[in-house]
Scaffold this motif. Structure first.
Motif, PDB file in Angstrom:
ATOM      1  N   ALA A  98       0.831  -1.205   0.000  1.00  0.00           N
ATOM      2  CA  ALA A  98       0.000   0.000   0.000  1.00  0.00           C
ATOM      3  C   ALA A  98       0.868   1.258   0.000  1.00  0.00           C
ATOM      4  O   ALA A  98       0.573   2.223  -0.710  1.00  0.00           O
ATOM      5  CB  ALA A  98      -0.946   0.006   1.201  1.00  0.00           C
ATOM      6  N   LEU A 102       0.839   3.964  -3.029  1.00  0.00           N
ATOM      7  CA  LEU A 102       0.520   5.365  -2.761  1.00  0.00           C
ATOM      8  C   LEU A 102       1.727   6.282  -2.961  1.00  0.00           C
ATOM      9  O   LEU A 102       1.662   7.468  -2.641  1.00  0.00           O
ATOM     10  CB  LEU A 102       0.003   5.512  -1.332  1.00  0.00           C
ATOM     11  N   ASP A 103       2.820   5.733  -3.494  1.00  0.00           N
ATOM     12  CA  ASP A 103       4.069   6.481  -3.686  1.00  0.00           C
ATOM     13  C   ASP A 103       4.497   7.176  -2.408  1.00  0.00           C
ATOM     14  O   ASP A 103       4.880   8.350  -2.399  1.00  0.00           O
ATOM     15  CB  ASP A 103       3.919   7.526  -4.813  1.00  0.00           C
ATOM     16  N   THR A 104       4.441   6.425  -1.313  1.00  0.00           N
ATOM     17  CA  THR A 104       4.842   6.941  -0.008  1.00  0.00           C
ATOM     18  C   THR A 104       5.989   6.082   0.509  1.00  0.00           C
ATOM     19  O   THR A 104       5.935   4.862   0.426  1.00  0.00           O
ATOM     20  CB  THR A 104       3.660   6.859   0.995  1.00  0.00           C
ATOM     21  N   ARG A 110       6.087  11.629   0.521  1.00  0.00           N
ATOM     22  CA  ARG A 110       5.690  11.302  -0.852  1.00  0.00           C
ATOM     23  C   ARG A 110       6.960  11.161  -1.681  1.00  0.00           C
ATOM     24  O   ARG A 110       7.884  11.936  -1.551  1.00  0.00           O
ATOM     25  CB  ARG A 110       4.820  12.409  -1.441  1.00  0.00           C
TER      26      ARG A 110
END
Length: 111
Positions: A98, A102-104, A110
């Motif tokens: 996840a 979510l590019d986290t 981020r």
């Protein structure tokens, strides 16, 4: 990130539980119950945590991350809790996926 923190705490608890259930005299079990999560916390704090002293970039961060979660999973299996082990491993993997989706980063930034 809240689930991530909860999983980290569960991993530390599983390592302490696994250390306590080692065969041997009480002082060895106490040392293992304190030492296993301490080593995991040092690994996490050095390379994985949001404020790590020497943070590794993704995907290199997976090595210490899965060392900690993998060790906790093994500790749960060895102590007779395979369903907890599967749950911990699955939740850690889903959480990691996840974060990637979510590019986290694991630090919450981020990418």
């Amino acid at each position: 990130m809240g689930l991530r923190f909860g999983l980290e705490l569960c991993a530390l608890a599983a390592l302490a539980y696994g250390g306590w259930h080692l065969p041997g005299p009480a002082f060895v079990r106490i040392l293992a119950a304190v030492g296993f999560p301490l080593v995991a916390a040092v690994i996490w704090g050095r390379w994985v945590a949001p404020r790590a002293s020497r943070p590794l970039p993704d995907p290199h961060r997976l090595i210490p991350e899965w060392t900690v979660f993998g060790s906790a999973t093994v500790a749960l299996i060895v102590t007779g809790h395979p369903w907890l082990a599967v749950t911990l491993a699955a939740l850690a993997a889903v959480n990691r996926w996840a974060l990637h989706a979510l590019d986290t980063s694991t630090g919450g930034e981020r990418l």
